[in-house]
Design a protein around this motif. Sequence first.
Motif, PDB file in Angstrom:
ATOM      1  N   GLY A 199       0.800  -1.227   0.000  1.00 39.91           N
ATOM      2  CA  GLY A 199       0.000   0.000   0.000  1.00 39.91           C
ATOM      3  C   GLY A 199       0.823   1.263   0.000  1.00 39.91           C
ATOM      4  N   ASN A 200       2.077   1.166   0.490  1.00 37.31           N
ATOM      5  CA  ASN A 200       2.908   2.359   0.592  1.00 37.31           C
ATOM      6  C   ASN A 200       4.381   2.014   0.379  1.00 37.31           C
ATOM      7  OD1 ASN A 200       3.685   5.031   1.162  1.00 37.31           O
ATOM      8  ND2 ASN A 200       3.865   4.602   3.369  1.00 37.31           N
ATOM      9  N   PRO A 201       4.746   1.484  -0.813  1.00 37.89           N
ATOM     10  CA  PRO A 201       6.149   1.110  -1.058  1.00 37.89           C
ATOM     11  C   PRO A 201       7.030   2.357  -1.079  1.00 37.89           C
ATOM     12  CG  PRO A 201       4.895   1.022  -3.103  1.00 37.89           C
ATOM     13  CD  PRO A 201       3.909   1.286  -2.006  1.00 37.89           C
ATOM     14  N   GLN A 202       8.138   2.312  -0.336  1.00 41.15           N
ATOM     15  CA  GLN A 202       8.990   3.489  -0.192  1.00 41.15           C
ATOM     16  C   GLN A 202      10.308   3.384  -0.949  1.00 41.15           C
ATOM     17  OE1 GLN A 202       8.365   6.517   1.677  1.00 41.15           O
ATOM     18  NE2 GLN A 202       6.326   5.668   1.313  1.00 41.15           N
ATOM     19  N   HIS A 203      10.890   2.207  -0.987  1.00 38.97           N
ATOM     20  CA  HIS A 203      12.205   2.075  -1.623  1.00 38.97           C
ATOM     21  C   HIS A 203      12.037   2.018  -3.147  1.00 38.97           C
ATOM     22  CE1 HIS A 203      16.223   0.481  -2.559  1.00 38.97           C
ATOM     23  NE2 HIS A 203      16.573   0.969  -1.388  1.00 38.97           N
ATOM     24  N   PRO A 204      12.909   2.672  -3.910  1.00 38.90           N
ATOM     25  CA  PRO A 204      12.780   2.650  -5.377  1.00 38.90           C
ATOM     26  C   PRO A 204      12.755   1.241  -5.964  1.00 38.90           C
ATOM     27  CG  PRO A 204      14.418   4.272  -4.696  1.00 38.90           C
ATOM     28  CD  PRO A 204      14.023   3.532  -3.464  1.00 38.90           C
ATOM     29  N   TYR A 205      13.507   0.320  -5.363  1.00 39.14           N
ATOM     30  CA  TYR A 205      13.537  -1.040  -5.901  1.00 39.14           C
ATOM     31  C   TYR A 205      12.189  -1.742  -5.680  1.00 39.14           C
ATOM     32  CZ  TYR A 205      14.852  -5.869  -6.655  1.00 39.14           C
ATOM     33  OH  TYR A 205      14.897  -7.169  -7.120  1.00 39.14           O
ATOM     34  N   THR A 206      11.574  -1.543  -4.515  1.00 40.92           N
ATOM     35  CA  THR A 206      10.248  -2.110  -4.262  1.00 40.92           C
ATOM     36  C   THR A 206       9.243  -1.556  -5.262  1.00 40.92           C
ATOM     37  OG1 THR A 206      10.807  -2.148  -1.906  1.00 40.92           O
ATOM     38  CG2 THR A 206       8.513  -2.530  -2.483  1.00 40.92           C
ATOM     39  N   GLN A 207       9.303  -0.279  -5.514  1.00 40.68           N
ATOM     40  CA  GLN A 207       8.390   0.348  -6.475  1.00 40.68           C
ATOM     41  C   GLN A 207       8.591  -0.229  -7.871  1.00 40.68           C
ATOM     42  OE1 GLN A 207       9.444   4.460  -5.928  1.00 40.68           O
ATOM     43  NE2 GLN A 207       8.459   4.617  -3.915  1.00 40.68           N
ATOM     44  N   ARG A 208       9.853  -0.499  -8.226  1.00 39.04           N
ATOM     45  CA  ARG A 208      10.149  -1.063  -9.548  1.00 39.04           C
ATOM     46  C   ARG A 208       9.592  -2.480  -9.668  1.00 39.04           C
ATOM     47  NH1 ARG A 208      15.824  -0.034 -10.031  1.00 39.04           N
ATOM     48  NH2 ARG A 208      16.443  -2.206 -10.043  1.00 39.04           N
ATOM     49  N   LEU A 209       9.726  -3.272  -8.597  1.00 41.32           N
ATOM     50  CA  LEU A 209       9.169  -4.627  -8.614  1.00 41.32           C
ATOM     51  C   LEU A 209       7.656  -4.603  -8.830  1.00 41.32           C
ATOM     52  CD1 LEU A 209      10.919  -6.592  -5.699  1.00 41.32           C
ATOM     53  CD2 LEU A 209      11.155  -7.007  -8.138  1.00 41.32           C
TER      54      LEU A 209
END
Length: 582
Positions: A519-529
Amino acid sequence: MSEPLLSVRGLTVSVRDRGVLRPLVSDLSFDLRAGEVLAIAGESGSGKSITSLALMGLLPNNVAVTSGQMLLDGTDLARLSEGQMRPLRGSRVAMIFQEPMTSLNPVQTIGTQLTEAVRAHQLLSRKAARVAAIQALRQVRIPEPDRRMGQYPHELSGGMRQRVMIAMALALRPALLIADEPTTALDVTVQREVLDLLRDLQAQTGTAIILITHDMGVVAETADHVVIMQAGRKVEDGTTPQVFAAPRAPYTRDLLAAVPRLGAGAERAAPLPPEAAVPVARLTDTSVHFDIGANFLGRPTHRVHAAVGVSFDIRPGETFGLVGESGCGKSTIAKALAGLVPHQGRIDVAGQTLSDLGAQARKDICRDIQMVFQDPMAALDPRMKVGDAVAEPLVIHGIGSPAERRARTEDLFRRVGLTPDQMARYPHEFSGGQRQRICVARALALRPRLIICDESVSALDVSVQARVLALLQELKTDFGVSYLFISHDMAVVENIVDRLAVMYLGQIVEMGTRDQIFGNPQHPYTQRLLDAVPIPDPTRKGRPYLRPAGEPPSPVRRIGDPAIRVALTDIGGGHLVGLAQA
């Protein structure tokens, strides 16, 4: 409307079994025009790959086209001899296979194999063929193509090897490209890049593509038209928006309903297990490394930092997820937790520190931790009856009499949706989903506190995957078992885990509850996944995806050059985010 490039009419492919012809594909018809993408979708055994092999003229000796036509620009491929088919294969019709490592020659360089493919169909000098091969590598966005020409397949990642296969297939600019499950074994970000690449190349070259897959998310993002197959027969076809918006066949509706979707997990959100005084497992600053290379004295020169300073705990009755791309350290952590690789730092299981245990205590603690691996066929002995395989852990640990072991094995078979009379069969007599259920039953034999599921559903069809995931949830309720669920499929993870950690280059870069991460991804890598997950909705086709620039970083560093540690910061409610950028 233009004439079809490929017109398949009433295709029937049969296998000769003990003198009797048995159809594998029955009365299949479809059309494909230049520049279009046709997806042939369905579960394993539906006849998708047999159709592609028939088009390529690569059927096994005991399998043949028994009726129908396969017209490519008016030429019936079904009537061509091997000698007539050979010049067409590669130049007019090309194919990308599912597993690039088995399709590439391990003892030849990438350059040798590419130039060989080019020269087999074009009268070019070695120098001109090399230029064409380098251009093909550049076209599929492989960095440093000149250097890659001198490398061997094992020196490239899975995604790079698949790009080489695409380059080889497209080097001769074929009119028709058949891609058989080209992204099934790839990470979600690499899969997205390969699908974007196929779409871009198709737009540039006008090549028609037949995409064979069981992933309806991939179908929605890539295909113009869809053919749905079941048990060798076409059950539905139409444009992609039509099939997804208003599926007519019950099988198509079931297939779409079984697809795990991002956002669906919130509908079934369960309360988090209460924090326990003694976690089932706890990792504290755990690291695993492997030394490689050798100088003239035979001493290693470099170190693979497979896991660096990993810390988390798994509570009783909780499903904890580890996600990330291949090589990020997920399976390494699982093996360290199971005592299969040496580690630094501290690992506690049921309140006992692994490094403090003797040989017998380590064997005893194996009863508390069991693993379910990705490939059930490789995890089962093909010469052992499955009932004996499930009972084997009980024999090893000397638990119960033969009659008691059999009774427990029968109960386990019933628990996982199989019957006791199936215990006398061998692994090859079961489907992939049934074999994975047998592996789950074996993991439960010792009544462990923790089961490690290492990519245990990634190779399964979506409907089988849904049944195995439902089984894991049911067993968690019945037995109170905890899971460490390792996967690169974010949609599956969201639908099953309570908490999760995202790993990148051997370190945790974000950790929190399912709702916090999704619901609230913060790290750029998590967002990319999350951005890379295929969405089973054709209206979302072509959504933007920011590709990472440059070469991917490596976990290999010179000895004496330690990995840069990621510092995790709590941004509220136990949601930890790494400060270092991916």
